[in-house]
Design a protein around this motif. Structure first.
Motif, PDB file in Angstrom:
ATOM      1  N   THR A   1      41.287  17.612  38.424  1.00 39.10           N
ATOM      2  CA  THR A   1      41.227  16.839  37.194  1.00 39.10           C
ATOM      3  C   THR A   1      39.778  16.543  36.839  1.00 39.10           C
ATOM      4  N   VAL A   2      39.396  16.848  35.598  1.00 35.40           N
ATOM      5  CA  VAL A   2      38.026  16.630  35.122  1.00 35.40           C
ATOM      6  C   VAL A   2      38.050  15.564  34.030  1.00 35.40           C
ATOM      7  N   ILE A   3      37.286  14.502  34.245  1.00 33.81           N
ATOM      8  CA  ILE A   3      37.188  13.403  33.280  1.00 33.81           C
ATOM      9  C   ILE A   3      35.716  13.145  32.990  1.00 33.81           C
ATOM     10  N   LEU A   4      35.376  13.027  31.720  1.00 32.76           N
ATOM     11  CA  LEU A   4      34.010  12.745  31.311  1.00 32.76           C
ATOM     12  C   LEU A   4      33.914  11.347  30.705  1.00 32.76           C
ATOM     13  N   HIS A   5      32.812  10.679  30.977  1.00 31.24           N
ATOM     14  CA  HIS A   5      32.544   9.351  30.427  1.00 31.24           C
ATOM     15  C   HIS A   5      31.266   9.428  29.595  1.00 31.24           C
ATOM     16  N   TYR A   6      31.304   8.846  28.409  1.00 29.99           N
ATOM     17  CA  TYR A   6      30.115   8.801  27.557  1.00 29.99           C
ATOM     18  C   TYR A   6      30.234   7.615  26.603  1.00 29.99           C
ATOM     19  N   VAL A   7      29.180   7.360  25.889  1.00 32.50           N
ATOM     20  CA  VAL A   7      29.123   6.179  25.020  1.00 32.50           C
ATOM     21  C   VAL A   7      28.897   6.624  23.586  1.00 32.50           C
ATOM     22  N   LEU A   8      29.768   6.147  22.680  1.00 32.16           N
ATOM     23  CA  LEU A   8      29.621   6.358  21.253  1.00 32.16           C
ATOM     24  C   LEU A   8      29.150   5.064  20.602  1.00 32.16           C
ATOM     25  N   PRO A   9      28.715   5.109  19.359  1.00 26.79           N
ATOM     26  CA  PRO A   9      28.336   3.864  18.680  1.00 26.79           C
ATOM     27  C   PRO A   9      29.452   2.836  18.647  1.00 26.79           C
ATOM     28  N   SER A  10      30.705   3.309  18.699  1.00 26.75           N
ATOM     29  CA  SER A  10      31.842   2.389  18.682  1.00 26.75           C
ATOM     30  C   SER A  10      32.152   1.801  20.055  1.00 26.75           C
ATOM     31  N   GLY A  11      31.572   2.369  21.129  1.00 29.19           N
ATOM     32  CA  GLY A  11      31.810   1.848  22.466  1.00 29.19           C
ATOM     33  C   GLY A  11      31.964   2.945  23.498  1.00 29.19           C
ATOM     34  N   PRO A  12      32.177   2.572  24.767  1.00 34.35           N
ATOM     35  CA  PRO A  12      32.334   3.569  25.829  1.00 34.35           C
ATOM     36  C   PRO A  12      33.649   4.333  25.704  1.00 34.35           C
ATOM     37  N   VAL A  13      33.630   5.602  26.129  1.00 32.64           N
ATOM     38  CA  VAL A  13      34.790   6.486  26.027  1.00 32.64           C
ATOM     39  C   VAL A  13      35.023   7.155  27.371  1.00 32.64           C
TER      40      VAL A  13
END
Length: 309
Positions: free
Chosen positions: A195-207
């Motif tokens: 399972t591959v999960i990515l975390h990143y941050v957009l202007p609306s918040g963390p994803v």
């Protein structure tokens, strides 16, 4: 007199002295004008001919003026019919995927109580949709070689197409940095999936975004690193923009030399490794159980489960 002397002489005299002012070029000039005139006439004729050809082509494209009018109308009706069928199928698949529900059951027979959610949702809709009801009544359970778009094969193909479309629409390529989490577990078919999960941050918040399942045949840190890097490369995600990685505490993942986190650091030395907190807490609970006499029974049940798994 050498060629260099001639060049120096005429350079001193100037360009006017080099011209043959007594020559008569009137015939040459007239010939050039005539050729240019005839070329323009040919060009005009060519343009008119092309216009006539294009007009004739558009006239022949009109269905009403062709001998295969009836066949063309049948073709258009068949295309519209199957487009409507596929629209119902795609909407059903997208709904099941969005809700995280299983698709297929133990069989793919229309009318069966064990045909799963895919056919199980389409069947009740036929009570309110006459078009879908007609399609299912005319194309039920014919097996291979008969087009119905109700089989599990076409369902799997649409799942793959939708997954590819979703991957291309994920905004990970628009952000600067991301972190990755990877874990694996065998499914009901005993196939180990990464399972591959990515975390990143957009202007609306963390994803936190689930990306994919990867079928694996090896549990070594090197192989799992290759699986991950291959997936990222195919989807245009640069590993040099990864700033953190988080895995379980198993040696093949967290090992200092041969673990996956060490292999990723060789590709990008700036990737920090963060042990999985949930897995660490699970280790604490397991150690507490191992220290007590009552916990020996729990350990035996776990070993028995692992043996038959």
């Amino acid at each position: 007199m050498t060629s260099q002397d001639l060049i120096a002489y005429w350079t001193e005299k100037g360009s006017q002295k080099c011209q043959n002012i007594d020559a008569d070029f009137s015939l040459t000039k007239q010939e050039y004008i005539n050729q240019n005139h005839y070329s323009n006439i040919d060009l005009v004729k060519c343009v008119k001919s092309n216009r006539q050809t294009v007009s004739s082509y558009h006239a022949q494209k009109k269905v009403s003026s062709r001998i295969d009018t009836q066949m063309e109308n049948q073709f258009v009706e068949a295309c519209a019919y199957w487009k409507n069928v596929l629209r119902c199928i795609v909407e059903t698949i997208a709904f099941l995927a969005e809700c995280g529900l299983p698709f297929c059951g133990s069989d793919d027979t229309v009318g069966s109580k064990r045909n799963g959610n895919y056919l199980g949702i389409l069947e009740p809709i036929t009570k309110f949709d006459s078009f879908l009801a007609q399609h299912i009544n005319e194309h039920p359970n014919h097996g291979k070689g008969h087009t119905s778009y109700l089989s599990k094969t076409i369902c799997d193909e649409f799942i793959a197409l939708l997954a590819k479309k979703m991957l291309s629409a994920i905004e990970i390529k628009d952000v600067r940095y991301f972190s990755v989490s990877v874990d694996s577990t065998p499914d009901v078919s005993h196939v180990d999936r990464l399972t591959v999960i990515l975390h990143y941050v957009l202007p609306s918040g963390p994803v936190e975004r689930f990306m994919t399942f990867i079928n694996t045949t090896s549990h070594t840190g090197e192989k799992r690193t290759l699986y991950l890097l291959d997936f990222l490369t195919k989807n245009g995600i640069d590993i040099s923009l990864c700033c953190a990685q988080s895995y379980e505490n198993a040696s093949n993942m967290s090992g200092k030399y041969a673990g996956m986190q060490a292999k990723i650091k060789k590709c990008n030395a700036l990737v920090d490794y963060i042990p999985c907190t949930a897995h660490s807490l699970n280790f604490v609970g397991q150690s507490i159980v191992d220290c007590s006499v009552e916990g020996e029974g729990v350990g035996f049940v776990q070993e028995l489960y692992n043996f038959f798994l």
